[in-house]
Design a protein around this motif. Structure first.
Motif, mmCIF file in Angstrom:
data_model
loop_
_atom_site.group_PDB
_atom_site.id
_atom_site.type_symbol
_atom_site.label_atom_id
_atom_site.label_comp_id
_atom_site.label_asym_id
_atom_site.label_seq_id
_atom_site.Cartn_x
_atom_site.Cartn_y
_atom_site.Cartn_z
ATOM 1 N N ILE A 281 0.843 -1.205 0.000
ATOM 2 C CA ILE A 281 0.000 0.000 0.000
ATOM 3 C C ILE A 281 0.873 1.247 0.000
ATOM 4 O O ILE A 281 1.762 1.402 0.844
ATOM 5 N N PHE A 282 0.624 2.138 -0.958
ATOM 6 C CA PHE A 282 1.264 3.449 -1.016
ATOM 7 C C PHE A 282 0.233 4.499 -0.588
ATOM 8 O O PHE A 282 -0.781 4.674 -1.253
ATOM 9 N N GLU A 283 0.509 5.169 0.515
ATOM 10 C CA GLU A 283 -0.404 6.212 1.001
ATOM 11 C C GLU A 283 0.099 7.591 0.559
ATOM 12 O O GLU A 283 1.232 7.974 0.815
ATOM 13 N N LEU A 318 4.225 -9.610 -6.026
ATOM 14 C CA LEU A 318 3.399 -8.631 -5.322
ATOM 15 C C LEU A 318 1.969 -8.860 -5.799
ATOM 16 O O LEU A 318 1.584 -8.438 -6.889
ATOM 17 N N SER A 319 1.183 -9.544 -4.981
ATOM 18 C CA SER A 319 -0.152 -9.967 -5.410
ATOM 19 C C SER A 319 -1.085 -8.796 -5.634
ATOM 20 O O SER A 319 -1.871 -8.778 -6.583
ATOM 21 N N GLU A 320 -1.019 -7.810 -4.755
ATOM 22 C CA GLU A 320 -1.883 -6.627 -4.891
ATOM 23 C C GLU A 320 -1.133 -5.385 -4.431
ATOM 24 O O GLU A 320 -0.515 -5.384 -3.371
ATOM 25 N N VAL A 321 -1.187 -4.355 -5.251
ATOM 26 C CA VAL A 321 -0.568 -3.072 -4.923
ATOM 27 C C VAL A 321 -1.643 -1.988 -5.019
ATOM 28 O O VAL A 321 -2.344 -1.900 -6.019
ATOM 29 N N ALA A 322 -1.762 -1.194 -3.954
ATOM 30 C CA ALA A 322 -2.762 -0.130 -3.924
ATOM 31 C C ALA A 322 -2.084 1.222 -3.800
ATOM 32 O O ALA A 322 -1.162 1.393 -2.987
ATOM 33 N N LEU A 323 -2.527 2.171 -4.623
ATOM 34 C CA LEU A 323 -2.114 3.564 -4.506
ATOM 35 C C LEU A 323 -3.323 4.356 -4.025
ATOM 36 O O LEU A 323 -4.387 4.333 -4.664
ATOM 37 N N ASP A 351 -5.655 0.159 -8.218
ATOM 38 C CA ASP A 351 -5.663 -1.214 -7.722
ATOM 39 C C ASP A 351 -4.923 -2.057 -8.755
ATOM 40 O O ASP A 351 -5.398 -2.261 -9.867
ATOM 41 N N ILE A 352 -3.735 -2.517 -8.381
ATOM 42 C CA ILE A 352 -2.864 -3.230 -9.313
ATOM 43 C C ILE A 352 -2.721 -4.664 -8.833
ATOM 44 O O ILE A 352 -2.416 -4.910 -7.657
ATOM 45 N N LYS A 353 -2.924 -5.609 -9.725
ATOM 46 C CA LYS A 353 -2.856 -7.023 -9.366
ATOM 47 C C LYS A 353 -1.709 -7.711 -10.123
ATOM 48 O O LYS A 353 -1.463 -7.435 -11.299
ATOM 49 N N ASN A 354 -1.024 -8.573 -9.399
ATOM 50 C CA ASN A 354 -0.051 -9.490 -9.997
ATOM 51 C C ASN A 354 1.148 -8.793 -10.637
ATOM 52 O O ASN A 354 1.465 -9.001 -11.811
ATOM 53 N N ASP A 368 -6.254 -1.042 -12.505
ATOM 54 C CA ASP A 368 -7.507 -0.286 -12.545
ATOM 55 C C ASP A 368 -7.274 1.032 -11.821
ATOM 56 O O ASP A 368 -7.000 1.048 -10.626
ATOM 57 N N ILE A 369 -7.414 2.127 -12.571
ATOM 58 C CA ILE A 369 -7.026 3.443 -12.065
ATOM 59 C C ILE A 369 -8.193 4.412 -12.177
ATOM 60 O O ILE A 369 -8.868 4.486 -13.219
ATOM 61 N N ASP A 370 -8.427 5.167 -11.109
ATOM 62 C CA ASP A 370 -9.366 6.291 -11.108
ATOM 63 C C ASP A 370 -8.587 7.530 -10.715
ATOM 64 O O ASP A 370 -7.843 7.513 -9.730
#
Length: 524
Positions: A281-283, A318-323, A351-354, A368-370
């Motif tokens: 997770i990147f905050e 890295l299974s899931e990466v969140a910004l 939300d980035i996967k794999n 998937d980016i918003d």
């Protein structure tokens, strides 16, 4: 006093004297063995000096007061490693195991306030350190708890004396350490059951131009947290531009918090390094990037992300990466007499996967980016590729909301010397491609779109050129039955010396040109 009592007293007194003498003799023997080890069994280029050595077999403890450890290295007389400590304390030392079985069994090891200086010499092969450790280990070692308190670590370049790495107030705890003749031959030379690490500040020189700073670090087996990260070019933009001979990005990146959950690392079959985390997770990351296009192009071949991941020299999962709440501002200087053009993305969530080179063929990397584009326009992006596909095929989809064309003028005016008018009400684009070419399919609902071509200083409108340009542009899309004009373009060739973002940009630009200047219908 009877004879029996006298005999008992004499016996007890004798045993007491023998015990006291034995205690001091044993202390002397242990002290002698430790001193002998420090003097004769260490490598020739390693020396240990200390103020005093205190041994207590009663408590099973050994204390080195103010030790100083120096490693001169075998390639140079210059100091490679120097360590100074307040104390080294060993508690729960298994005296009997050491004397009889020649094994070192320790409950607790504490290193108080160590200051370590390491002069990194690139000329020394990494294998030398491993070979040295294999030759020198004479006893099996087990340590139940290993603790470092308030350490300072500095790494400097051997030749230039410049700072490469530094930490302050490092505290580390490692549980159930095992070291033997088998473990030291492995890439990870010891076994352990658990650990935690905390650091007050960390500095790392990432290369000739960039530095990394982290305010605090807290790492356990369950989670790693890095607070207030800063990755930045250590020179001003003007100074940086004077230093480089080919174009290179000037960075200013900050991350409020980076979290890695349940991270694992090691060497698979003592061969390939691996790192994995189910969630990263990147905050509040903020990235400001500047590039001066007036400097000579970097003509090296740029790989797409799928190939970059595929060719990483270690196993990454890295299974899931969140910004969360990210900001990206990209500035590009194209004309010497004008400022840099600017594109911005704010309030971004991704939300980035794999992100991995370890998954099978059925797994794909997805993004998937918003975000908000240029201050007020909603943007959605879906990006998909397969790391295992050697053709590097990908699909990139864009859903762009209401965009006043004038919002693009902060980029188009200084870079293209063009002002845009009108409004893009809704834009959809799909770019499908591979490592060589792409196709774009696009549809746009827009109105009152005009182009104003500017003079060399981007101050005055070139009336004739503007009129000619607008002759080829459909002013609005409202003649189409659904309010959208469509266009497509295939066979768009990639410039291999440019990044994936340049490839996406020229693809979308080709689609937009097809929409504005075509007949408004898709041409499959």
């Amino acid at each position: 006093m009877t004879k029996t009592v006298r005999i008992i007293l004499i016996t007890l007194s004798t045993l007491l004297v023998l015990a006291i003498v034995g205690y001091f003799v044993a202390n002397t023997i242990i002290s002698s063995k430790v001193e002998n080890f420090l003097k004769t069994e260490l490598p020739e280029n390693l020396s240990v000096d200390y103020k005093s050595l205190i041994v207590s077999i009663w408590q099973g403890s050994i204390v080195l007061v103010e030790p100083k450890i120096v490693n001169k290295g075998s390639h140079s007389s210059k100091t490679i490693i120097e360590v100074e400590l307040d104390t080294v304390m060993v508690d729960g030392f298994g005296i009997w195991n050491y004397l009889v079985n020649d094994k070192i069994n320790v409950q607790d090891v504490k290193l108080r306030r160590p200051k370590l200086l390491y002069n990194h010499n690139k000329a020394i092969p990494k294998s030398e350190y491993k070979q040295s450790s294999q030759k020198q280990l004479q006893q099996d070692v087990t340590i139940e708890r290993f603790n470092i308190q308030n350490a300072e670590i500095s790494v400097k370049d051997f030749e230039t004396d410049s700072l490469m790495f530094q930490t302050e107030n490092l505290t580390a705890n490692v549980r159930a350490i095992e070291i033997d003749s088998a473990t030291v031959k492995k890439r990870m030379p010891f076994k352990y059951e658990g650990y935690n690490i905390s650091i007050d500040s960390l500095f790392y020189a990432m290369g000739e131009y960039e530095n990394l700073k982290i305010a605090t670090v807290n790492i356990t087996q369950n989670e790693a947290n890095f607070m207030d990260l800063k990755l930045y070019t250590k020179y001003s933009k003007e100074e940086f531009d004077r230093m480089i001979s080919i174009e290179r990005d000037h960075f200013d990146v900050s991350i409020a918090k980076l979290t890695l959950q349940d991270q694992e690392f090691g060497y698979d079959k003592d061969s390939i390094f691996y790192f994995k985390s189910p969630k990263t997770i990147f905050e509040t990351p903020e990235m400001y990037i500047y590039r001066n296009k007036l400097i000579a192009d970097d003509l090296t071949r740029k790989n797409l992300y799928s190939k970059m991941l595929r060719e990483i020299k270690f196993d990454l999962t890295l299974s899931e990466v969140a910004l969360n709440n990210a900001t990206i501002v990209y500035s590009e200087k194209v004309n010497a007499d004008m400022g840099a053009g600017q594109l911005s993305f704010s309030s971004m969530s991704a939300d980035i996967k794999n992100i991995s080179n370890t998954y099978g063929e059925s797994e794909k990397t997805t993004l998937d980016i918003d975000a908000v584009f240029m201050a007020q326009t909603p943007l959605k992006v879906n990006w998909e590729f397969d790391v295992n596909d050697v053709n590097d095929t990908f699909i990139f989809k864009v859903d762009l909301g209401k965009l006043p064309a004038a919002d693009l003028n902060t980029f188009s005016k200084p870079n293209l010397k063009v002002n845009l008018e009108g409004e893009l009400l809704q834009t959809y684009a799909t770019v499908s491609g591979d490592a060589n070419t792409s196709r774009v399919d696009m549809k746009v609902n827009y109105e009152d779109f005009k182009v104003e071509v500017l003079d060399g200083e981007a101050k005055k409108k070139k009336t004739v050129l503007s009129a000619i340009a607008n002759l080829f542009i459909a002013k609005s899309s409202d003649k189409a039955s659904d309010g959208f004009r469509e266009g497509n373009k295939e066979g768009i060739e990639r410039n291999y010396t440019k990044s994936i973002f340049n490839f996406l940009w020229i693809s979308i630009k080709s689609g937009l040109t097809s929409v504005l200047t075509g007949d408004g219908k898709s041409k499959d």
